[in-house]
Write a protein that holds these residues in place. Structure first.
Motif, PDB file in Angstrom:
ATOM      1  N   UNK A 344       0.789  -1.117  -0.074  1.00  0.00           N
ATOM      2  CA  UNK A 344       0.163   0.009   0.109  1.00  0.00           C
ATOM      3  C   UNK A 344       0.849   1.287   0.037  1.00  0.00           C
ATOM      4  N   UNK A 345       2.006   1.471   0.695  1.00  0.00           N
ATOM      5  CA  UNK A 345       2.936   2.343   0.961  1.00  0.00           C
ATOM      6  C   UNK A 345       3.553   2.746  -0.570  1.00  0.00           C
ATOM      7  N   UNK A 346       3.930   1.772  -1.178  1.00  0.00           N
ATOM      8  CA  UNK A 346       4.409   1.972  -2.606  1.00  0.00           C
ATOM      9  C   UNK A 346       3.434   2.440  -3.268  1.00  0.00           C
ATOM     10  N   UNK A 347       2.231   1.721  -3.432  1.00  0.00           N
ATOM     11  CA  UNK A 347       1.105   2.234  -4.421  1.00  0.00           C
ATOM     12  C   UNK A 347       0.707   3.546  -4.063  1.00  0.00           C
ATOM     13  N   UNK A 348       0.656   4.022  -2.900  1.00  0.00           N
ATOM     14  CA  UNK A 348       0.324   5.284  -2.703  1.00  0.00           C
ATOM     15  C   UNK A 348       1.506   6.222  -3.088  1.00  0.00           C
ATOM     16  N   UNK A 349       2.545   5.898  -3.078  1.00  0.00           N
ATOM     17  CA  UNK A 349       3.751   6.841  -3.160  1.00  0.00           C
ATOM     18  C   UNK A 349       3.766   7.083  -4.422  1.00  0.00           C
ATOM     19  N   UNK A 350       3.574   6.389  -5.534  1.00  0.00           N
ATOM     20  CA  UNK A 350       3.495   6.379  -7.065  1.00  0.00           C
ATOM     21  C   UNK A 350       4.875   6.554  -7.624  1.00  0.00           C
ATOM     22  N   UNK A 351       5.727   6.027  -6.845  1.00  0.00           N
ATOM     23  CA  UNK A 351       7.002   6.170  -7.324  1.00  0.00           C
ATOM     24  C   UNK A 351       7.460   4.980  -8.305  1.00  0.00           C
ATOM     25  N   UNK A 352       8.517   5.129  -9.316  1.00  0.00           N
ATOM     26  CA  UNK A 352       8.961   4.044 -10.183  1.00  0.00           C
ATOM     27  C   UNK A 352       9.718   2.889  -9.486  1.00  0.00           C
ATOM     28  N   UNK A 353      10.249   3.415  -8.292  1.00  0.00           N
ATOM     29  CA  UNK A 353      10.885   2.314  -7.302  1.00  0.00           C
ATOM     30  C   UNK A 353       9.812   1.417  -6.656  1.00  0.00           C
ATOM     31  N   UNK A 372      10.684  -5.938   7.043  1.00  0.00           N
ATOM     32  CA  UNK A 372      10.154  -5.611   5.734  1.00  0.00           C
ATOM     33  C   UNK A 372      10.444  -4.328   5.292  1.00  0.00           C
ATOM     34  N   UNK A 373      11.030  -4.097   4.351  1.00  0.00           N
ATOM     35  CA  UNK A 373      11.514  -2.777   3.839  1.00  0.00           C
ATOM     36  C   UNK A 373      10.833  -2.685   2.524  1.00  0.00           C
ATOM     37  N   UNK A 374      10.495  -1.182   2.339  1.00  0.00           N
ATOM     38  CA  UNK A 374       9.784  -0.737   1.401  1.00  0.00           C
ATOM     39  C   UNK A 374      10.094   0.457   0.634  1.00  0.00           C
ATOM     40  N   UNK A 375       9.864   0.688  -0.632  1.00  0.00           N
ATOM     41  CA  UNK A 375      10.167   2.012  -1.130  1.00  0.00           C
ATOM     42  C   UNK A 375       9.152   3.032  -1.430  1.00  0.00           C
ATOM     43  N   UNK A 376       8.241   3.072  -0.435  1.00  0.00           N
ATOM     44  CA  UNK A 376       7.184   3.988  -0.529  1.00  0.00           C
ATOM     45  C   UNK A 376       7.764   5.329  -0.252  1.00  0.00           C
ATOM     46  N   UNK A 377       6.665   6.056   0.467  1.00  0.00           N
ATOM     47  CA  UNK A 377       6.739   7.506   0.648  1.00  0.00           C
ATOM     48  C   UNK A 377       7.465   7.523   2.249  1.00  0.00           C
ATOM     49  N   UNK A 392      -4.823   4.722  14.251  1.00  0.00           N
ATOM     50  CA  UNK A 392      -3.697   5.287  13.618  1.00  0.00           C
ATOM     51  C   UNK A 392      -3.341   4.791  12.393  1.00  0.00           C
ATOM     52  N   UNK A 393      -3.263   5.687  11.257  1.00  0.00           N
ATOM     53  CA  UNK A 393      -2.995   5.126   9.914  1.00  0.00           C
ATOM     54  C   UNK A 393      -2.456   6.125   8.900  1.00  0.00           C
ATOM     55  N   UNK A 394      -1.715   5.724   8.007  1.00  0.00           N
ATOM     56  CA  UNK A 394      -1.194   6.602   7.033  1.00  0.00           C
ATOM     57  C   UNK A 394      -1.731   6.512   5.664  1.00  0.00           C
ATOM     58  N   UNK A 395      -2.594   5.304   5.660  1.00  0.00           N
ATOM     59  CA  UNK A 395      -3.227   4.931   4.334  1.00  0.00           C
ATOM     60  C   UNK A 395      -4.556   5.898   4.335  1.00  0.00           C
ATOM     61  N   UNK A 396      -4.908   6.333   3.057  1.00  0.00           N
ATOM     62  CA  UNK A 396      -6.156   7.196   2.625  1.00  0.00           C
ATOM     63  C   UNK A 396      -7.502   6.485   3.295  1.00  0.00           C
ATOM     64  N   UNK A 424      17.158   6.178   1.825  1.00  0.00           N
ATOM     65  CA  UNK A 424      16.666   6.755   0.513  1.00  0.00           C
ATOM     66  C   UNK A 424      15.448   6.397   0.211  1.00  0.00           C
ATOM     67  N   UNK A 425      14.367   6.764   1.280  1.00  0.00           N
ATOM     68  CA  UNK A 425      13.059   6.706   1.252  1.00  0.00           C
ATOM     69  C   UNK A 425      12.481   5.422   1.661  1.00  0.00           C
ATOM     70  N   UNK A 426      11.244   5.362   2.011  1.00  0.00           N
ATOM     71  CA  UNK A 426      10.516   4.296   2.307  1.00  0.00           C
ATOM     72  C   UNK A 426      10.804   4.340   3.884  1.00  0.00           C
ATOM     73  N   UNK A 427      10.356   2.941   4.317  1.00  0.00           N
ATOM     74  CA  UNK A 427      10.192   2.710   5.654  1.00  0.00           C
ATOM     75  C   UNK A 427      10.472   1.256   5.831  1.00  0.00           C
ATOM     76  N   UNK A 428      11.456   0.897   7.157  1.00  0.00           N
ATOM     77  CA  UNK A 428      11.560  -0.534   7.462  1.00  0.00           C
ATOM     78  C   UNK A 428      10.809  -0.892   8.878  1.00  0.00           C
ATOM     79  N   UNK A 429      10.026  -1.936   8.772  1.00  0.00           N
ATOM     80  CA  UNK A 429       9.262  -2.454   9.970  1.00  0.00           C
ATOM     81  C   UNK A 429       9.949  -3.639  10.328  1.00  0.00           C
ATOM     82  N   UNK A 430      10.520  -3.702  11.603  1.00  0.00           N
ATOM     83  CA  UNK A 430      11.209  -5.008  12.117  1.00  0.00           C
ATOM     84  C   UNK A 430      10.435  -5.631  13.466  1.00  0.00           C
ATOM     85  N   UNK A 431      10.340  -6.796  13.646  1.00  0.00           N
ATOM     86  CA  UNK A 431       9.993  -7.167  14.690  1.00  0.00           C
ATOM     87  C   UNK A 431      10.842  -8.623  15.110  1.00  0.00           C
ATOM     88  N   UNK A 432      10.867  -8.876  16.447  1.00  0.00           N
ATOM     89  CA  UNK A 432      11.857  -9.858  16.834  1.00  0.00           C
ATOM     90  C   UNK A 432      11.027 -11.279  17.268  1.00  0.00           C
TER      91      UNK A 432
END
Length: 448
Positions: A344-353, A372-377, A392-396, A424-432
């Motif tokens: 969803x983050x990548x789709x909403x960012x509209x980036x070529x990456x 989980x590392x994405x190339x979103x906004x 709490x959400x960042x999705x539209x 370089x943009x995007x976010x990484x979510x990590x759990x242990x």
């Protein structure tokens, strides 16, 4: 004569003094008891409130030499009044069968639920305007009673009654004040119990809503993934039908078509099985798990969705990674939530990456990290510190539930989860997750 007059004057005074003394001692004992009640209600957990109330109804009745008591509750204004707690001495009459105060003594019930208190030392003390209460007492007793509205949160949520059947009794103002306090303590405890019950129900509903939300997002992907093997099956069966109509001139080709159809059928059944396991309600069962294989299952499950959105998914598993301990279904849910969020983050960012990378590597000793590392906004700074809170959400069009559920699952496994922005943009979510002890992991693999 003078002597008799003196004796006659002194005796009533002594009786009066004795009665006043008894009443004072009763008030003092009851005041102490209500203090104990206050502490007990404060300590009682929500699931023990009902048993505590019934126990304390008995203690109050024994302290005041009463015979029967009850607590009534109403869920909301206009709703029926229900008898929820009862205590009575042995061999004393129970409440009438199918007792419904709202119907049997409707006028009096409405009067009490309006915040009024009814007390009588003998039935003749009942006000004439409460004729239904008089009729009830004449038929069922008691000879003396106090019915007190139960307040909580600034409103009347019910009432409590205390009755004596053996004889009349007086209700000193101090006793009534302490009874009213006891009933208010009952009301506060019931309100707390109802609040906890409502919160638990809301949490259960949130978990269900979250799974439904994820399921709806996966419908297109699942349709695509299931339609692929179904289409292959139809193609193979169509070819087989043509060969049969021609007298089967190529048996090897016909056999290959049959085998392909069988394999595609198995693949379809496996897809359906994985979906059912992931979303059905189940009892938590923690075992030794190959975390790399589990993540790979989720990646395969979402392959269709990734293809539709033109997103590439890569996995990087460090060689030293050992098996983890956890619930297979719940951990699938965690990875699925984070992967769909990345999409969803990548789709909403509209980036070529348009790439997602899942990394599995050792964390500190005894732990494995899944990232989980994405190339979103990236993460909006306004909500960065509250990402794992409800709604709490960042999705539209997001509900703000997926990360809450994910955090809950991770923490129930003893791990933690966090989010970091990528340089370089995007976010990484990590759990242990905790790793399995070597001896235990070896035994588990042999069992597998």
């Amino acid at each position: 004569m003078q002597r008799r007059a003196t004796i006659g004057t002194i005796e009533p005074n002594r009786n009066r003094a004795a009665r006043v003394g008894r009443e004072r001692r009763e008030v003092e004992r009851f005041e102490s008891l209500v203090g104990e009640l206050s502490a007990a209600m404060a300590r009682a957990p929500a699931n023990a409130v009902d048993s505590e109330i019934e126990s304390w109804l008995g203690k109050i009745c024994r302290a005041l030499d009463l015979d029967r008591s009850a607590v009534y509750e109403r869920d909301a204004p206009g709703e029926p009044v229900r008898t929820t707690h009862i205590w009575r001495r042995a061999n004393f009459p129970p409440f009438p069968r199918n007792y419904d105060p709202g119907k049997l003594v409707e006028k009096t019930t409405n009067w009490i639920m309006a915040g009024n208190q009814l007390t009588f030392s003998r039935p003749s003390d009942i006000p004439a305007e409460l004729a239904d209460a008089r009729r009830f007492v004449e038929r069922y007793g008691p000879k003396a009673s106090a019915v007190i509205p139960m307040w909580a949160g600034g409103r009347v949520i019910g009432a409590a009654s205390f009755g004596k059947f053996r004889s009349a009794r007086q209700w000193p103002p101090e006793i009534l004040d302490h009874l009213a306090l006891a009933v208010r303590l009952f009301g506060s405890a019931i309100e707390r119990k109802q609040s906890v019950t409502a919160i638990r129900a809301a949490r259960a509903e949130l978990r269900t809503a979250s799974r439904r939300n994820v399921m709806s997002e996966l419908v297109a992907s699942l349709s695509h993934e299931i339609n692929q093997p179904l289409g292959a099956i139809l193609s193979n069966l169509g070819g087989l039908a043509r060969l049969l109509t021609q007298g089967n001139p190529e048996p090897a080709m016909a056999l290959e078509a049959v085998n392909n159809a069988i394999e595609d059928t198995k693949r379809t059944a496996e897809i359906v099985r994985r979906i059912r396991l992931m979303f059905k309600k189940h009892v938590e069962h923690k075992t030794s798990i190959d975390i790399g294989a589990l993540v790979n299952e989720v990646v395969k499950l979402t392959a269709g969705e990734a293809a539709i959105r033109k997103i590439s998914v890569q996995m990087e598993v460090s060689p030293p990674v050992r098996r983890v301990i956890g619930d297979h279904i719940e951990l699938q849910q965690c990875v699925l939530n984070l992967l769909m969020n990345a999409f969803d983050a990548i789709a909403e960012a509209g980036s070529d990456r348009r790439g997602v990378t899942i990394k599995i590597a050792p964390e500190k000793t005894g732990w494995v990290g899944v990232s989980v590392c994405d190339s979103g906004a990236g993460i909006d700074p306004a909500v960065a510190s509250r990402l794992f809170e409800p709604f709490v959400t960042t999705k539209s069009e997001g509900m703000g539930l997926g990360l809450l559920v994910t955090r809950s699952i991770v923490e129930s496994h003893g791990g933690r989860i966090w989010a970091t922005p990528n340089p370089d943009g995007g976010a990484t979510f990590t759990f242990t997750l905790p790793v399995v002890e070597r001896k235990r992991a070896s035994v588990s693999r042999r069992a597998d």
